[in-house]
Structures are given as structure tokens and as C-alpha cells.
Design a protein around this motif. Structure first.
Motif, PDB file in Angstrom:
ATOM      1  N   UNK A  53     -38.771  12.514 -24.748  1.00 24.96           N
ATOM      2  CA  UNK A  53     -39.069  11.501 -25.749  1.00 24.96           C
ATOM      3  C   UNK A  53     -40.092  12.013 -26.752  1.00 24.96           C
ATOM      4  N   UNK A  54     -41.006  12.843 -26.293  1.00 24.50           N
ATOM      5  CA  UNK A  54     -42.042  13.366 -27.174  1.00 24.50           C
ATOM      6  C   UNK A  54     -42.160  14.870 -26.994  1.00 24.50           C
ATOM      7  N   UNK A  55     -42.689  15.520 -28.011  1.00 23.42           N
ATOM      8  CA  UNK A  55     -42.939  16.959 -27.969  1.00 23.42           C
ATOM      9  C   UNK A  55     -44.252  17.212 -28.697  1.00 23.42           C
ATOM     10  N   UNK A  56     -45.337  17.222 -27.948  1.00 28.33           N
ATOM     11  CA  UNK A  56     -46.662  17.331 -28.547  1.00 28.33           C
ATOM     12  C   UNK A  56     -46.889  18.663 -29.241  1.00 28.33           C
ATOM     13  N   UNK A  58     -39.134  16.841 -44.185  1.00 24.08           N
ATOM     14  CA  UNK A  58     -39.225  18.267 -44.472  1.00 24.08           C
ATOM     15  C   UNK A  58     -40.295  19.003 -43.701  1.00 24.08           C
ATOM     16  N   UNK A  59     -40.827  18.401 -42.637  1.00 25.34           N
ATOM     17  CA  UNK A  59     -41.931  19.015 -41.901  1.00 25.34           C
ATOM     18  C   UNK A  59     -41.515  19.617 -40.566  1.00 25.34           C
ATOM     19  N   UNK A  60     -40.256  19.950 -40.424  1.00 27.80           N
ATOM     20  CA  UNK A  60     -39.775  20.558 -39.189  1.00 27.80           C
ATOM     21  C   UNK A  60     -38.265  20.574 -39.167  1.00 27.80           C
ATOM     22  N   UNK A  61     -37.702  20.889 -38.019  1.00 26.29           N
ATOM     23  CA  UNK A  61     -36.257  20.927 -37.875  1.00 26.29           C
ATOM     24  C   UNK A  61     -35.668  19.544 -38.108  1.00 26.29           C
ATOM     25  N   UNK A  62     -34.551  19.525 -38.820  1.00 27.98           N
ATOM     26  CA  UNK A  62     -33.966  18.250 -39.182  1.00 27.98           C
ATOM     27  C   UNK A  62     -33.431  17.519 -37.952  1.00 27.98           C
ATOM     28  N   UNK A  63     -33.024  18.270 -36.919  1.00 27.95           N
ATOM     29  CA  UNK A  63     -32.510  17.633 -35.713  1.00 27.95           C
ATOM     30  C   UNK A  63     -33.616  16.988 -34.887  1.00 27.95           C
ATOM     31  N   UNK A  64     -34.871  17.292 -35.202  1.00 30.02           N
ATOM     32  CA  UNK A  64     -36.004  16.704 -34.477  1.00 30.02           C
ATOM     33  C   UNK A  64     -36.693  15.606 -35.264  1.00 30.02           C
ATOM     34  N   UNK A  65     -36.095  15.186 -36.378  1.00 27.84           N
ATOM     35  CA  UNK A  65     -36.804  14.255 -37.252  1.00 27.84           C
ATOM     36  C   UNK A  65     -37.017  12.900 -36.591  1.00 27.84           C
ATOM     37  N   UNK A  66     -36.082  12.480 -35.725  1.00 26.30           N
ATOM     38  CA  UNK A  66     -36.259  11.203 -35.036  1.00 26.30           C
ATOM     39  C   UNK A  66     -37.470  11.209 -34.126  1.00 26.30           C
ATOM     40  N   UNK A  67     -37.598  12.283 -33.324  1.00 25.50           N
ATOM     41  CA  UNK A  67     -38.746  12.406 -32.436  1.00 25.50           C
ATOM     42  C   UNK A  67     -40.031  12.564 -33.233  1.00 25.50           C
TER      43      UNK A  67
END
Length: 447
Positions: free
Chosen positions: A251-254, A375-384
């Protein structure tokens, strides 16, 4: 509250599960109606689904229903200033403003806080069940709020109950729009956002007039029926077009906070929410204290919420042209200026002016604050990424008004409250400027 971009981000974990450049597994067709492309920046919607209706009766009916849902949830929560003033004068008059403010702060926080969990439920295919249960909880808690006598009862029913139900409806409903729209997605989200502004405008007026002619109990009962009618429309019209997609992972990735841009920008939103709702919470009360006619003072909240509609729509349009951070920074700065000037306004004209300008500028803030996260990371991780940021931001919304209330209790001056809130907002602007520099690397450019 952030509707267009916040909703896009909450929906993105399901609408970008395959990623922008990843072919579907086993030859399955990519039916995503909207996706993000990091090479295109904020304008990240392309027509990748030939079957996406991008309009039509069913699609626009869904938008209408979701707008009704936001009117009954976020719009109702935005009417908190009326309750704050009423509780201070009548029901909870023995309590301090800072203690009473916790009720509204919990509501504001819980609108954003459940995004991480309920966004995942949406990914798993759950829509009507959580929306239906949350609708029932919202109506029940609205009725029960009218029966509350003790502070803890208000905290439980109005703070946790209405706040959690509103957050669930908002999160689940927001993920549906990208299923139906691609080229007209911005227009669809703008129409959805209009519901919250309309609710925040009309609900304070309804509450004020009902309280003057009915008991508090019957006021909340009537409000409960009004809210139920809007939520009935939502439950009858909301539907998803695309099948659920698996979204493995935590659910999260610190570790995402190791990115300086993402970490600084997230902290800027937390800092901003420490002060951004202060003016909205105490605007009506300060007018009464300044000797302004009580009828006009109550309408200041509606004026601010009505003005925010222009800020939300205008901010979204300008962000597509100039970049979200480039629009967000001056909008937030103007909110800080109005928050500083608000306590010094003691006559009708200046208070109305501040309500209008503050409404527009804060509308810009809440409308596009989520867009830079794309635009601050991978687009597949934008939800998280969005879920973690909004959870952090909700803590600022939770603590901000009570801190302002505590300052008011100890100093007895709205000017000191304005100094605090303005400082928090301006610190947010500084952090945004730092994040913009790290992201863009130059003075001028679209960011």
C-alpha cells in the motif's frame, strides 16, 4: 477541497495498471480510457482506447450523479464554518474554539485520508458496495448529529462518521470518470468539481435559514433528507465501464520520499493545509465579532465557496497552458495574502472582497495541488505516490484549525491567528519554489 487532479490521481492506479508503454499481457487489449505519459508532462491524456465513449448519455449521467455525490459530501463538509459559529454560540458554548474546531478538522482530514485504502478497493472492483454503505452512514450520522449534546458525540457522528463517509464516496466515485472520458476528461472533472462548490455555497444558506426557523434537531433532519436525495442519485447513476485490474504490491513505499522533489513538495502540501482552511473556518465568526450584521457574516462562507468555483475551473485551464506549479505558486501566495489581510477587515466591503479573492485563490490551490505529483516518479506508481502525499496532507488539515483556535483562545485576537496561518501558507509557497527549482532546474519554463 482538490477535485479534478486529486480525482485523476486516485483513479490512476487502476487506469494505468499496465503502464503507458507496457503491452497488455496475453494479447489482452488495453482498454484504459486515459493514461499518463511522462514525456508529455501535465498534459498526460491520450486517446488510447478506441472504445472509450468520451461522452454519451450514460457517461454524462454518471458525471451528473458523481457531481450530486460531491455536493452532498465535500459540499456539506465545506459548510463547517456555520456549525463552528453555531456551536460556539449555543450547543458547545462552554468549550473553547480550538476544541470545537477538532470536529471540522477530523471531517476535512478524513475526506483525503482514506484514499490509499479505498482507492485499492476500487482497483479490486468494489464500487457500489462501499459507496452504498458510505451513503447510508453519511445520512445516519447527519440525523444523529442533530441529537448530539456532548462534545464526544459530535466528534463521533459529525467528525468521524460524516468525514469517513464523505472520504469513501469521494475516493470511490472519483475513480469512475476516466472510465468514460478521454479527450473530454478535463471537462468531465470540471463538471464533477462543480458539485462541491455548489454544495459549499447553498448548504450554509440552507443551514442558516433552517436554524432561524427550526430547532437544531429538525435542521439536521431536513439536511439529512436533502443529502439522502443527492446520494440516491449518485447510487443510481454511478457505474464503472472497465473491469477491475490486479494491482500487486504494498500500500505504501516510503522509499519514494528519498526523492527530494517529491518529499519537499509533499511537505509543502502538509504545511499549506496547516493554514489554508483557517480563513474559511473563522471568516463568519470574525465578521460577527467585528460587529458586522450577523446575516451578512453567515453569507461570507457561501460567498467564498461560490467564488472557489471560478478558481477551480480557471486554475485547471491555466495549469494545462502554463504548468501546474507555475499556477499553484501564485494562487497559494494570494491565499496567504488574503489570510493575512482577513483579520484587519472590520467592515462589510473589505470582508466581502476578501471572501471573493480568498475563495478564488484557495480554489486554485485545491484544484491543482495534485497535478505536479504525476511527473515526480514512475507513472505506474502515481496512485501510491498520491495516496501517501494526501495522507500526509490530511494531517495538516487535521491540525490546522485547532492550532488556530488555540491561538485565538490564548491571545483573543484574530490578527494573531492570521499571522500563524499566513506564515504556514507562505512557508508552503517557499517549499513549492524549491521543489519547482529541483524539478525544472531553471528559472523559466513550464512546470
Amino acid at each position: 477541497m482538490s477535485f479534478k487532479e486529486h480525482a485523476i490521481l486516485l483513479a490512476s492506479s487502476s487506469t494505468t495498471a499496465l503502464g503507458p508503454n507496457t503491452p497488455p499481457a496475453n494479447g489482452e487489449k488495453n482498454t484504459t480510457c486515459a493514461h499518463s505519459d511522462p514525456e508529455k508532462g501535465p498534459a498526460f491524456f491520450d486517446n488510447v482506447d478506441s472504445e472509450c465513449p468520451d461522452g454519451g448519455f450514460k457517461a454524462w449521467l454518471c458525471v451528473f450523479g458523481i457531481s450530486c455525490g460531491l455536493c452532498a459530501t465535500f459540499g456539506f463538509v465545506n459548510a463547517w464554518g456555520i456549525f463552528q459559529a453555531y456551536y460556539e454560540e449555543f450547543t458547545l458554548r462552554t468549550m473553547s474554539p480550538s476544541d470545537i474546531a477538532w470536529i471540522g478538522s477530523i471531517q476535512y482530514a478524513l475526506v483525503f485520508m482514506p484514499g490509499l485504502a479505498f482507492g485499492r478497493l476500487f482497483d479490486m472492483g468494489y464500487l457500489r458496495l462501499p459507496v452504498g454503505l458510505a451513503s447510508a452512514l453519511l445520512v445516519a450520522c447527519t440525523f444523529l448529529t442533530g441529537e448530539c449534546k456532548e462534545f464526544w458525540q459530535f466528534i463521533l457522528c459529525q467528525g468521524f462518521g460524516i468525514g469517513l463517509a464523505s472520504g469513501t464516496v469521494f475516493t470511490a466515485a472519483s475513480g469512475v470518470i476516466p472510465h468514460w472520458f478521454n479527450k473530454k476528461l478535463g471537462l468531465a472533472f470540471a463538471c464533477m468539481a462543480a458539485g462541491s462548490s455548489i454544495g459549499g455555497t447553498v448548504f450554509p444558506i440552507i443551514l442558516k435559514n433552517l436554524i432561524e426557523h427550526q430547532s437544531f434537531q429538525w435542521t439536521l433532519r431536513i439536511m439529512g433528507f436533502i443529502v439522502a436525495a443527492f446520494l440516491l442519485v449518485l447510487n443510481l447513476t454511478i457505474s464503472r465501464r472497465l473491469p477491475p485490474k490486479p494491482h500487486p504490491g504494498p500500500f505504501i513505499n516510503l522509499s519514494m520520499f528519498k526523492s527530494p522533489v517529491y518529499a519537499i513538495y509533499s511537505v509543502s502540501l502538509f504545511t499549506g493545509f496547516l493554514g489554508i482552511y483557517t480563513c474559511l473556518t473563522y471568516l463568519s465568526i470574525s465578521g460577527v465579532v467585528a460587529g458586522i450584521d450577523s446575516n451578512l457574516s453567515f453569507y461570507l462562507l457561501s460567498i467564498a465557496n461560490a467564488s472557489s468555483l471560478f478558481g477551480r475551473l480557471g486554475g485547471g485551464i491555466l495549469s494545462d497552458c502554463l504548468g501546474p506549479i507555475n499556477v499553484l505558486i501564485p494562487g497559494t501566495f494570494l491565499s496567504g495574502i488574503m489570510t493575512y489581510a482577513w483579520p484587519f477587515a472590520t467592515t462589510k466591503g473589505p470582508l466581502i472582497f476578501i471572501a471573493i479573492i480568498y475563495g478564488i485563490s484557495s480554489g486554485v490551490y485545491v484544484a491543482i495541488l495534485g497535478q505536479p505529483l504525476v511527473g515526480m516518479g514512475k507513472i505506474t506508481d502515481v496512485g501510491m505516490r498520491a495516496g501517501m502525499t494526501f495522507s500526509l496532507m490530511s494531517l495538516g488539515a487535521l491540525a490546522g484549525p485547532p492550532i488556530s483556535g488555540a491561538i485565538l483562545d490564548h491571545t483573543g485576537s484574530f490578527k494573531n491567528v492570521g499571522y500563524y496561518a499566513r506564515t504556514a501558507i507562505m512557508l508552503s509557497v517557499i517549499l513549492m519554489l524549491i521543489a519547482r527549482h529541483l524539478l525544472l532546474g531553471k528559472l523559466f519554463g513550464r512546470a
